[in-house]
Design a protein around this motif. Structure first.
Motif, PDB file in Angstrom:
ATOM      1  N   VAL A 177       0.841  -1.214   0.000  1.00 16.49           N
ATOM      2  CA  VAL A 177       0.000   0.000   0.000  1.00 16.49           C
ATOM      3  C   VAL A 177       0.870   1.256   0.000  1.00 16.49           C
ATOM      4  CG1 VAL A 177      -1.611   1.366   1.422  1.00 16.49           C
ATOM      5  CG2 VAL A 177      -2.022  -1.077   1.081  1.00 16.49           C
ATOM      6  N   HIS A 196      -0.048  12.259  -1.395  1.00 19.45           N
ATOM      7  CA  HIS A 196      -0.911  11.372  -2.186  1.00 19.45           C
ATOM      8  C   HIS A 196      -1.237  10.082  -1.441  1.00 19.45           C
ATOM      9  CE1 HIS A 196      -0.088  13.994  -5.684  1.00 19.45           C
ATOM     10  NE2 HIS A 196      -1.331  13.623  -5.981  1.00 19.45           N
ATOM     11  N   LEU A 197      -0.243   9.580  -0.699  1.00 16.97           N
ATOM     12  CA  LEU A 197      -0.487   8.369   0.105  1.00 16.97           C
ATOM     13  C   LEU A 197      -1.575   8.615   1.153  1.00 16.97           C
ATOM     14  CD1 LEU A 197       2.834   6.574   1.099  1.00 16.97           C
ATOM     15  CD2 LEU A 197       0.776   5.560   0.139  1.00 16.97           C
ATOM     16  N   ILE A 252      -3.989  10.842   1.005  1.00 20.57           N
ATOM     17  CA  ILE A 252      -5.284  10.943   0.311  1.00 20.57           C
ATOM     18  C   ILE A 252      -5.779   9.547  -0.094  1.00 20.57           C
ATOM     19  CG2 ILE A 252      -6.439  11.855  -1.763  1.00 20.57           C
ATOM     20  CD1 ILE A 252      -4.238  14.128  -1.663  1.00 20.57           C
ATOM     21  N   GLU A 253      -4.845   8.758  -0.637  1.00 21.00           N
ATOM     22  CA  GLU A 253      -5.200   7.422  -1.122  1.00 21.00           C
ATOM     23  C   GLU A 253      -5.681   6.530   0.020  1.00 21.00           C
ATOM     24  OE1 GLU A 253      -2.783   3.865  -3.228  1.00 21.00           O
ATOM     25  OE2 GLU A 253      -2.129   5.886  -3.766  1.00 21.00           O
ATOM     26  N   THR A 254      -4.936   6.535   1.128  1.00 21.98           N
ATOM     27  CA  THR A 254      -5.321   5.670   2.260  1.00 21.98           C
ATOM     28  C   THR A 254      -6.638   6.151   2.872  1.00 21.98           C
ATOM     29  OG1 THR A 254      -3.842   6.975   3.662  1.00 21.98           O
ATOM     30  CG2 THR A 254      -3.033   4.849   2.912  1.00 21.98           C
ATOM     31  N   ARG A 310      -9.111   7.508   1.306  1.00 24.04           N
ATOM     32  CA  ARG A 310     -10.228   7.062   0.442  1.00 24.04           C
ATOM     33  C   ARG A 310     -10.384   5.541   0.474  1.00 24.04           C
ATOM     34  NH1 ARG A 310      -8.658  11.070  -4.448  1.00 24.04           N
ATOM     35  NH2 ARG A 310      -9.479  12.970  -3.535  1.00 24.04           N
ATOM     36  N   LYS A 311      -9.238   4.862   0.331  1.00 25.68           N
ATOM     37  CA  LYS A 311      -9.261   3.409   0.177  1.00 25.68           C
ATOM     38  C   LYS A 311      -9.788   2.712   1.431  1.00 25.68           C
ATOM     39  CE  LYS A 311      -6.135  -0.212  -1.480  1.00 25.68           C
ATOM     40  NZ  LYS A 311      -4.768  -0.490  -1.895  1.00 25.68           N
TER      41      LYS A 311
END
Lengths: 261, 250
Positions: B124, B178-179, B181-183, B185-186
């Motif tokens: 991840v 970005h990580l 934001i990504e985590t 959302r994910k």
């Protein structure tokens, strides 16, 4: 001037009792955490290896020379100062009693205070200033259970074992000096040791080492947990742990001597 | 949901937070901004119970944590993950041991299962194959990503980020943003980020709160902070020197 003296004295007194309170609370939390050692046996064994097995070379050197110098000094007292009034037949008795009661428990404890107590303070102090202890808390892991209990148990159990080892090595050192440098025969030396041998002497030495081992680890943990101020703070914590542990051992030795003898 | 009410925290009579009121809804991505030393990290640490307040309350999913005993506090902390400013990796452990520690302590998972979960989290954060490395062998950016993997390992509801981009080069800082934001959302987590980096704040935040003089003086979406009429907010957003005492601008 007097006012500032009283202020200073008051501040020091309050600081002393605060420190004692902090150490007492930590000791309480460690004691109630001791049942966790069965679950955390890998952590305890790691600390036992560090505090005990890895201390063997240093304890060997200290013990062999402690025995050797005590035999040499005892012979000097017997022959020189006492004019030969005391027979060398008693050399083993005197040296052996000193090793069992005082020399091995106290000197090995001070060596461990320097090697293990100071290293506990430095390790935990570094963990404190780099937020590793806060990280443990954030992971819902009790730092006292995870860090202090294994170190306390290792100090508490390994110091008596090191002292027993030191008894043997110190006697060997004393024998080597007595036999090869002072011309005392093997049977005379060990016969003398045997005549004065008392299981209570060993018991008292082991009681001291239990107290000193637990106390040294406790002081190291307490100072480590309270470290602040970056690298400089870690340096100060290391020195403080050694000084406090050494003072604890010497004062504790006197108090225990009063109680045990 | 985290509800902070009338929070006051001081150290040796120096008041750091005087009256903080803040509500963080589940699923929010909130960024708390403010000048250096204004108490952002103190606020973050108090949310997870690392600092006890002098007064006020902090409710996590309705449970008041400031007066909780340690056992209950540890139960609440399992809902949280935290990325520390310096990553705070355990330097005596490998990356795998660092990330898997919470699973080893709090679950009955087998060693193989823990290893699998650790590998998943390392994927991840974009760092597969570094399980056996020690923290000393990692760069600053890698440490932060391993710290993030550790924070995510228990699948927390809330993740706290303390200055996640401080000390990183712009490319790595952008990658970390970005990580986050990504985590967020994910894994559908509630992110609470403390920073003084406005570009990070604009990237990450659904909502920005500004801390100044021990209080939250602004709370709103990123678009609103740019339009704020408050002088202090404007100065901070534009990066002018008005916040520094002695350089007060009109």
């Amino acid at each position: 001037m007097w006012m500032s003296f009283w202020q200073w004295l008051g501040q020091r007194t309050v600081a002393f009792f605060r420190e004692m309170g902090t150490v007492s609370i930590l000791l309480y939390r460690i004691l109630i955490g001791i049942p966790s050692i069965f679950r955390d046996h890998h952590l305890v064994l790691k600390q036992m290896l560090e505090a005990g097995v890895n201390s063997l070379p240093l304890v060997s050197v200290v013990s062999i020379f402690t025995g050797a110098v005590s035999a040499w000094q005892a012979a000097y007292q017997m022959e020189g100062l006492m004019g030969g009034l005391v027979s060398m037949n008693y050399l083993g008795s005197g040296v052996s009693a000193a090793i069992f009661i005082e020399l091995s428990p106290v000197l090995v404890a001070i060596v461990i205070a320097g090697r293990v107590g100071a290293s506990i303070a430095a390790e935990l102090g570094t963990m404190r200033v780099t937020e590793q202890i806060d990280a443990l808390e954030a992971l819902a892991i009790d730092p006292v259970r995870y860090l202090a209990v294994p170190r306390f148990v290792a100090g508490w159990t390994m110091l008596p074992m090191l002292v027993v080892y030191s008894y043997l090595v110190a006697h060997l050192g004393a024998y080597v000096v007595a036999h090869f440098l002072l011309d005392v025969s093997t049977s005379t030396f060990f016969g003398s040791v045997q005549r004065s041998f008392s299981i209570y002497n060993i018991f008292s030495g082991l009681v001291k080492s239990f107290v000193f081992g637990g106390g040294t680890a406790l002081i190291g943990c307490s100072i480590g947990f309270q470290t602040e101020g970056g690298a400089e703070g870690v340096g100060k914590a290391t020195i403080k742990a050694f000084v406090f542990s050494s003072a604890f051992i010497l004062i504790g030795d006197y108090v225990l001597a009063m109680i045990l003898f | 949901m985290i509800e902070i009410r009338k929070l006051k925290i001081s150290f040796n009579s120096h008041v750091v937070l005087s009256h903080v009121d803040l509500t963080i809804e589940n699923g929010d991505s909130i960024v708390i901004i403010g000048g250096s030393g204004c108490g952002k990290t103190v606020l973050l640490r108090s949310i997870i119970g690392l600092i006890k307040p002098d007064a006020g309350t902090i409710r996590v999913n309705g449970e008041e944590i400031t007066r909780m005993d340690r056992k209950d506090l540890f139960r609440i902390r399992k809902k949280f993950g935290m990325l520390f400013q310096g990553a705070a990796l355990f330097d005596s452990m490998t990356v795998e041991e660092n990330i898997g520690l919470a699973l080893k302590e709090h679950t009955d998972l087998s060693a193989d299962e823990i290893q699998k979960r650790v590998q998943e989290k390392l994927n991840v954060v974009g760092l597969p194959g570094i399980e056996e490395k020690k923290p000393a062998e990692l760069s600053g950016g890698m440490k932060k990503r391993v710290g993030l993997a550790r924070a995510l390992i228990m699948d927390p509801e809330f993740v706290l980020f303390d200055e996640p981009t401080t000390g990183l080069d712009p490319v790595m800082a952008d990658a970390i943003n970005h990580l986050i934001i990504e985590t967020h959302r994910k894994f559908n987590i509630t992110s609470i980020v403390v920073t003084h980096d406005m570009s990070s704040a604009y990237q990450i935040a659904d909502r920005i709160a500004m801390l100044h003089d021990g209080r939250i003086i602004f709370s709103g979406p990123p678009s609103a902070i740019k339009k704020s009429e408050l002088t202090i907010v404007k100065q901070f957003v534009k990066g002018s020197g008005g916040l520094i005492h002695g350089f007060e601008s009109s």
